[in-house]
Motif scaffolding. Structure first.
Motif, PDB file in Angstrom:
ATOM      1  N   GLN A 411      45.934  15.703  33.708  1.00 49.47           N
ATOM      2  CA  GLN A 411      45.819  16.414  32.263  1.00 49.47           C
ATOM      3  C   GLN A 411      47.319  16.630  31.786  1.00 49.47           C
ATOM      4  OE1 GLN A 411      42.953  17.265  30.636  1.00 49.47           O
ATOM      5  NE2 GLN A 411      42.046  16.082  32.456  1.00 49.47           N
ATOM      6  N   LYS A 412      48.344  16.988  32.372  1.00 52.07           N
ATOM      7  CA  LYS A 412      49.463  17.084  31.780  1.00 52.07           C
ATOM      8  C   LYS A 412      50.081  16.161  31.110  1.00 52.07           C
ATOM      9  CE  LYS A 412      50.588  21.412  33.313  1.00 52.07           C
ATOM     10  NZ  LYS A 412      50.566  22.564  32.156  1.00 52.07           N
ATOM     11  N   LEU A 414      48.138  13.713  29.748  1.00 58.96           N
ATOM     12  CA  LEU A 414      47.262  13.608  28.687  1.00 58.96           C
ATOM     13  C   LEU A 414      47.673  14.485  27.640  1.00 58.96           C
ATOM     14  CD1 LEU A 414      43.684  13.081  30.678  1.00 58.96           C
ATOM     15  CD2 LEU A 414      44.736  11.345  28.895  1.00 58.96           C
ATOM     16  N   ASP A 415      48.142  15.777  27.846  1.00 57.70           N
ATOM     17  CA  ASP A 415      48.730  16.679  26.954  1.00 57.70           C
ATOM     18  C   ASP A 415      49.950  16.277  26.336  1.00 57.70           C
ATOM     19  OD1 ASP A 415      46.452  18.220  27.136  1.00 57.70           O
ATOM     20  OD2 ASP A 415      47.339  19.332  28.597  1.00 57.70           O
ATOM     21  N   PRO A 433      50.803  11.231  23.601  1.00 59.06           N
ATOM     22  CA  PRO A 433      49.629  11.350  24.516  1.00 59.06           C
ATOM     23  C   PRO A 433      48.661  10.332  24.522  1.00 59.06           C
ATOM     24  CG  PRO A 433      50.015  13.548  23.410  1.00 59.06           C
ATOM     25  CD  PRO A 433      50.587  12.390  22.485  1.00 59.06           C
ATOM     26  N   ARG A 472      39.792  11.744  30.723  1.00 56.18           N
ATOM     27  CA  ARG A 472      40.330  11.973  29.143  1.00 56.18           C
ATOM     28  C   ARG A 472      40.432  13.476  29.188  1.00 56.18           C
ATOM     29  NH1 ARG A 472      36.143  10.480  24.682  1.00 56.18           N
ATOM     30  NH2 ARG A 472      38.074  11.315  23.686  1.00 56.18           N
ATOM     31  N   ARG A 473      41.471  13.888  28.328  1.00 54.91           N
ATOM     32  CA  ARG A 473      41.734  15.398  28.321  1.00 54.91           C
ATOM     33  C   ARG A 473      40.435  16.295  28.301  1.00 54.91           C
ATOM     34  NH1 ARG A 473      45.347  14.291  24.957  1.00 54.91           N
ATOM     35  NH2 ARG A 473      44.165  14.835  22.892  1.00 54.91           N
ATOM     36  N   ALA A 476      38.355  17.246  25.113  1.00 58.86           N
ATOM     37  CA  ALA A 476      38.680  16.164  24.093  1.00 58.86           C
ATOM     38  C   ALA A 476      37.149  15.502  23.829  1.00 58.86           C
ATOM     39  CB  ALA A 476      39.661  14.970  24.562  1.00 58.86           C
TER      40      ALA A 476
END
Length: 476
Positions: A411-412, A414-415, A433, A472-473, A476
């Protein structure tokens, strides 16, 4: 000089104090660079959550009263500054209480970090550094001779480290008993270095000789550390030489460097004078040890001897523990490494894409600093610096659970989190990202000399499935 003082060990004291302080300096810089991203307020395993879960357990740490990333950095850089002063030898020019206070400060600051470091600080060399730093506090200053009992506590530490590692190997994997461990080790070790490829391709009879030499160095030689000189000095030289061999062949953070430093506790000035007759290793004539210093050192010696029973019993236990602490202060620990050897190497490669997942999606790989990634990239040298995320990724590929931190890492990415990306060697998206990330598993092996000449690659890899499909995030 009284029986309490060890004449002729001034060089050993200088190596121990300055060397251990240098390792502390590296450890605190590593914490400043990596802790906020891994364990900070917005890290992969946030320390504040850990502190909340463990409230009331009596874990010694300054952060029990307050944690913030800013406070963590203050602790780390304070430790680095004090360690740098000790490397320069400045506190050692004062009375014995001054280096004692400096080393105990380093011990307390680093203990505070280790005790909230969770899995990212779950390595045996963290406890080794803490125990070494604690003992170094009682070596005195240039005004007094180093205490005999403290030098022998250092030798007892080396004994546990080496003999424990030897026993864990013999009780563990059969490849240590049939002398074939190095057929695999250099290729499958956590973080190969620039020379590992060459070590892997040494003749197999030499690999067997290396393992036999390792058994001699770890199961026989440590006993001679407690003998009179020059026997103890010769035993220390064997330990130092075998550890230098490990430094040349792999990246094991500061484990090998610190072991080399600790072995100098058995090296007398007279040993060095034989090798370098033109050099004087004697320091200034020390004065008599102050009574308070003698009392403190004897009290600490008594405490360490009391704590020695559990690690001693562990050495001869059928269920020998490896890298275990028997008290919350990380003093008088059990050590050992590589009780088992993996026969093949899996690597988790994280990829991202700006496209939608599908046959036409273009996936690009994130490169880690110390892990094998691009097969054409030669392994790098990082030790004695410790790349904590890279090591955890190696354990993840072995099947260790990453459920508490690995999904957060994805997740980091993706951010586009800057602190997390700073832990990596390359970001294939240059700060943009990705829309999706995934984790693939590859089977790696060192290239053969023929493949190296033909294709210029250090590694050969083939796909071995997925650890995590496209993600995916969240939100999102």
């Amino acid at each position: 000089m009284d029986l309490f003082s060890a004449e002729g060990y001034e060089f050993a004291r200088q190596v121990l104090q300055r060397g251990i302080a240098a390792v502390f300096l590296i450890a605190f810089i590593s914490a400043a660079n990596q802790f906020p991203a891994l364990l900070g307020e917005r890290g992969l395993l946030p320390a504040p959550r850990f502190l909340a879960r463990t409230a009331g357990r009596g874990i010694p740490t300054l952060f029990r009263w307050h944690y913030s990333d800013r406070f963590l950095l203050a602790v780390a850089w304070t430790g680095a500054a004090v360690a740098a002063l000790l490397v320069a030898g400045l506190p050692q020019t004062g009375p014995p209480w001054l280096p004692m206070a400096a080393f105990l400060l380093l011990f307390g600051l680093y203990l505070s970090i280790v005790n909230i470091g969770q899995t990212f600080y779950g390595f045996g060399w963290e406890s080794l550094l803490l125990e070494a730093g604690f003992l170094a506090a009682f070596l005195g200053s240039n005004e007094v001779a180093p205490p005999v009992t403290v030098l022998f506590l250092f030798r007892w530490l080396v004994f546990r480290l080496e003999f424990g590692a030897g026993l864990i190997k013999m009780r563990g994997d059969r490849v240590w008993r049939d002398l074939t461990a190095l057929y695999y080790h250099h290729e499958t070790q956590p973080m190969p270095n620039p020379a590992s490829w060459y070590f892997h391709h040494l003749p197999r009879p030499l690999h067997k000789a290396e393992v036999l030499g390792n058994h001699f160095a770890q199961l026989v030689v440590p006993f001679f550390l407690f003998f009179p000189q020059p026997v103890a000095g010769i035993a220390a030289a064997v330990v130092i030489l075998t550890q230098l061999w490990l430094v040349l062949s792999g990246n094991f953070a500061w484990l090998n460097v610190l072991t080399i430093l600790l072995a100098f506790s058995a090296v007398a000035d007279s040993n060095l004078s034989v090798l370098f007759p033109a050099v004087s290793f004697a320091g200034p004539d020390p004065s008599a040890n102050p009574v308070w210093f003698t009392v403190v050192v004897l009290a600490v010696t008594t405490l360490m001897l009391y704590w020695a029973w559990k690690p001693l019993r562990n050495l001869f236990s059928r269920n020998q523990l490896m890298n275990a602490s028997f008290n919350r202060w990380h003093l008088s620990n059990a050590y050992g490494a590589f009780g088992s050897i993996t026969r093949s190497r899996n690597e988790v490669v994280i990829e991202g894409t700006l496209d939608d997942p599908g046959a036409d999606a273009r996936w690009l790989a994130y490169e880690f600093k110390g892990k094998p990634g691009d097969p054409s990239r030669r392994p790098r040298q990082f030790a004695p610096y410790h790349l904590r995320l890279d090591w955890l990724m190696w354990f993840l590929a072995l099947g260790a659970s990453g459920g508490s931190w690995f999904p957060v890492l994805l997740q980091k990415l993706l951010d586009g989190d800057r602190r997390t990306l700073a832990l990596l060697r390359t970001d294939p998206f240059a700060g943009t990202p990705p829309r999706w990330v995934r984790a693939r598993v590859y089977r790696y092996r060192f290239s053969t000399p023929a493949e190296r000449r033909a294709d210029g690659v250090w590694w050969v890899r083939e796909p071995a499935g997925f650890l995590t499909g496209p993600v995916r995030r969240i939100g999102a």
